[in-house]
Design a protein around this motif. Structure first.
Motif, short mmCIF file in Angstrom:
data_model
loop_
_atom_site.label_atom_id
_atom_site.label_comp_id
_atom_site.label_asym_id
_atom_site.label_seq_id
_atom_site.Cartn_x
_atom_site.Cartn_y
_atom_site.Cartn_z
N ASP A 66 0.82 -1.22 0.00
CA ASP A 66 0.00 0.00 0.00
C ASP A 66 0.85 1.26 0.00
O ASP A 66 0.34 2.36 0.14
CB ASP A 66 -0.94 0.01 1.21
N ARG A 67 2.17 1.11 -0.15
CA ARG A 67 3.07 2.27 -0.08
C ARG A 67 3.87 2.39 -1.36
O ARG A 67 3.87 1.49 -2.20
CB ARG A 67 3.98 2.16 1.15
N GLU A 68 4.59 3.51 -1.49
CA GLU A 68 5.46 3.72 -2.63
C GLU A 68 6.81 4.23 -2.15
O GLU A 68 6.93 4.73 -1.03
CB GLU A 68 4.83 4.70 -3.64
N ILE A 69 7.81 4.09 -3.00
CA ILE A 69 9.15 4.56 -2.64
C ILE A 69 9.16 6.08 -2.63
O ILE A 69 8.66 6.72 -3.54
CB ILE A 69 10.20 4.04 -3.64
N ASP A 70 9.74 6.64 -1.58
CA ASP A 70 10.01 8.07 -1.52
C ASP A 70 11.43 8.22 -2.06
O ASP A 70 12.40 7.91 -1.36
CB ASP A 70 9.90 8.57 -0.08
N LEU A 74 15.16 7.54 -0.35
CA LEU A 74 15.98 6.45 -0.85
C LEU A 74 17.34 6.96 -1.33
O LEU A 74 18.37 6.36 -1.03
CB LEU A 74 15.25 5.71 -1.98
N GLU A 75 17.34 8.09 -2.01
CA GLU A 75 18.61 8.68 -2.47
C GLU A 75 19.50 9.07 -1.30
O GLU A 75 20.72 8.90 -1.35
CB GLU A 75 18.34 9.89 -3.37
N SER A 76 18.90 9.55 -0.21
CA SER A 76 19.71 9.92 0.96
C SER A 76 20.31 8.68 1.63
O SER A 76 21.39 8.74 2.21
CB SER A 76 18.89 10.73 1.96
N ILE A 77 19.65 7.54 1.52
CA ILE A 77 20.16 6.29 2.09
C ILE A 77 21.29 5.72 1.23
O ILE A 77 22.30 5.26 1.76
CB ILE A 77 19.01 5.24 2.22
N THR A 78 21.12 5.77 -0.08
CA THR A 78 22.08 5.11 -0.99
C THR A 78 23.21 6.02 -1.47
O THR A 78 24.21 5.52 -1.97
CB THR A 78 21.36 4.56 -2.23
N SER A 117 11.14 -0.14 6.76
CA SER A 117 10.80 -0.39 8.16
C SER A 117 9.29 -0.50 8.37
O SER A 117 8.83 -1.25 9.24
CB SER A 117 11.38 0.70 9.06
N HIS A 118 8.51 0.20 7.57
CA HIS A 118 7.05 0.15 7.68
C HIS A 118 6.52 -1.27 7.45
O HIS A 118 5.51 -1.66 8.04
CB HIS A 118 6.42 1.13 6.68
N GLY A 149 18.70 -8.56 4.47
CA GLY A 149 18.28 -7.22 4.08
C GLY A 149 18.61 -6.17 5.13
O GLY A 149 18.76 -6.47 6.31
N GLU A 150 18.73 -4.94 4.66
CA GLU A 150 18.96 -3.79 5.54
C GLU A 150 17.63 -3.09 5.77
O GLU A 150 16.95 -2.72 4.81
CB GLU A 150 19.90 -2.79 4.88
N VAL A 151 17.24 -2.93 7.02
CA VAL A 151 15.98 -2.26 7.33
C VAL A 151 16.22 -0.75 7.35
O VAL A 151 17.06 -0.25 8.11
CB VAL A 151 15.40 -2.74 8.68
N LYS A 152 15.50 -0.05 6.49
CA LYS A 152 15.62 1.41 6.37
C LYS A 152 14.22 1.98 6.19
O LYS A 152 13.28 1.25 5.88
CB LYS A 152 16.47 1.80 5.15
N SER A 153 14.10 3.29 6.34
CA SER A 153 12.80 3.95 6.12
C SER A 153 12.87 4.72 4.81
O SER A 153 13.58 5.71 4.71
CB SER A 153 12.50 4.89 7.29
N PHE A 154 12.15 4.23 3.78
CA PHE A 154 12.21 4.89 2.48
C PHE A 154 10.87 4.92 1.73
O PHE A 154 10.83 5.16 0.54
CB PHE A 154 13.27 4.22 1.58
N SER A 155 9.76 4.71 2.45
CA SER A 155 8.47 4.72 1.75
C SER A 155 7.56 5.83 2.25
O SER A 155 7.83 6.45 3.28
CB SER A 155 7.77 3.37 1.94
#
Length: 159
Positions: A66-70, A74-78, A117-118, A149-155
């Motif tokens: 139900d979500r989409e990539i922000d 994502l760019e700030s993470i990678t 993470s969501h 996998g790496e748990v990150k917040s990107f959605s």
């Protein structure tokens, strides 16, 4: 029950899961439709998106249906300045899977896997078993373990 690379990996690791099957509609391959077919809400699915960054190359994102990539997050993470979704026509050569059947488990190459993470907020989620029409019902923490996998917040919520 049909075995896939993904289910074989889970079996080998001793991770508990159930296989869920649904009727495939070639015109409706998204997570929302899969959820509808399985009789669950889209936030109980985990979709797998293959993306390519201008600096980091190809990597995989797993997030709630139900979500989409922000892209900014994502760019700030990678560290990428530009990230694009890999075209469906390239999925098979990159992952060994086709659109609507991409699993983060058992890809033909090893990619960095980011899990939003969501997606960990549910007790169990449905994710692709690596073949259209077959899903794995699994604890999201076990997805993290099985994929390394790496748990990150990107959605973000879909608009």
């Amino acid at each position: 029950m049909q075995k896939t690379n993904a289910t074989r990996i889970l079996d080998k690791m001793g991770i508990e899961y159930e296989v869920l099957e649904y009727d495939v509609d070639e015109d409706q391959l998204g997570a929302e439709h899969v959820a509808e077919e399985l009789g669950i809400s889209a936030d109980m699915t985990m979709k797998t998106l293959v993306v390519k960054g201008d600096r980091s190359g190809v990597f995989v994102c797993c997030l709630s249906g139900d979500r989409e990539i922000d892209m900014k997050l994502l760019e700030s993470i990678t560290g990428d300045r530009n990230i694009e979704t890999v075209p469906a026509s390239r999925l098979l050569s990159l992952t060994g899977y086709v659109r609507g059947g991409v699993s983060p488990l058992g890809m033909k190459k090893s990619y960095r896997i980011l899990i939003d993470s969501h997606a960990l907020s549910k007790e169990r989620v449905s994710m692709s078993a690596g073949k259209r029409g077959i899903q794995i019902w699994i604890k999201p923490t076990d997805v993290v373990k099985a994929t390394n996998g790496e748990v990150k917040s990107f959605s973000r919520e879909k608009h």
